[in-house]
Enzyme design. Sequence first.
Site: not given
Length: 312
Positions: A48-50, A118
Amino acid sequence: MKVSRLGLGMMSYGDPAAQVWALPEERAEPIVRRAVEAGITFFDTADMYSDGQSEVITGRLLGRFFGRRADYVLATKVFYPTGPGPNDRGLSRGHILSAVDASLRRLRTDYVDLYQVYRFDPETPVEETMAALGDVVRAGKARYVGASGMPAWQLGKMQAAAAAAGSARFVSVQTRYNLVNREDERELLPMCRDMGVGVIPYSPLARGLLAGTRGRDGTGTTVRSSSAHAERPEDFDVFEDLRDVATKRGTRPPVVALAWLLAQGGVAAPMLGATAEAHIDDAVQALHLELDGKEVQALQARYLPRLSVDCS
């Protein structure tokens, strides 16, 4: 699985349009190169990063800097939303199996060394999650599985479900751990040491506070520190003691803060959030700094327990 004593977190590299403080690939490249030159071989990202761009950049850069896939340890994570639908998130079997394939495509690899959940998913039975992760390992898409951002009871619940099913158990846990976030010393860290689970601290410099990028008035000297969560006044007391120890040692506060963290039992590899080559240099210096008992006492003396723990 063996990892370098320091890891490089890739959350800072991605699309500035998605995260204002993210660095695009051309700015991330010299930082990652410096890390590789310093001997760092452990890299951590998340789907989900960027909006996936961090994985894309990670795959490109690691493919550029390493001759063989076996020369580095690659980790990514699953849980947070990657799309608009109700099944584009969480730790259900369906999402895990879809997400790992999407991550592998973005990372340009056939497998990740460490596939991490996560966060804990209260909407999915832990038996379903651990069975799905076991299938990911058996399919060769991940070598090991790990956890992130959960208290001891959640980690224990998931480990027990895996053991009961004969499935892959977590070999590591990521947690916020630094001089101003020490709540996990009560339960999670002792549990990990007892179970042989490696601890991977994230935010080792408390979003820059322990590097001196934030003031008591809430101002920040970097884009990331300016958008960071507000800290407690007593956390700046700890920083003042850190700065005093660093001054007497003739070095910088982040070097001392990382040296303290590296000396904690069970810590495998602090995950650096480097946005400049100098951040890598500070971390490497910490590998060679051994603090004495009086210095450790001074660093820990004014810490005050928190009423709640922020896992964000």
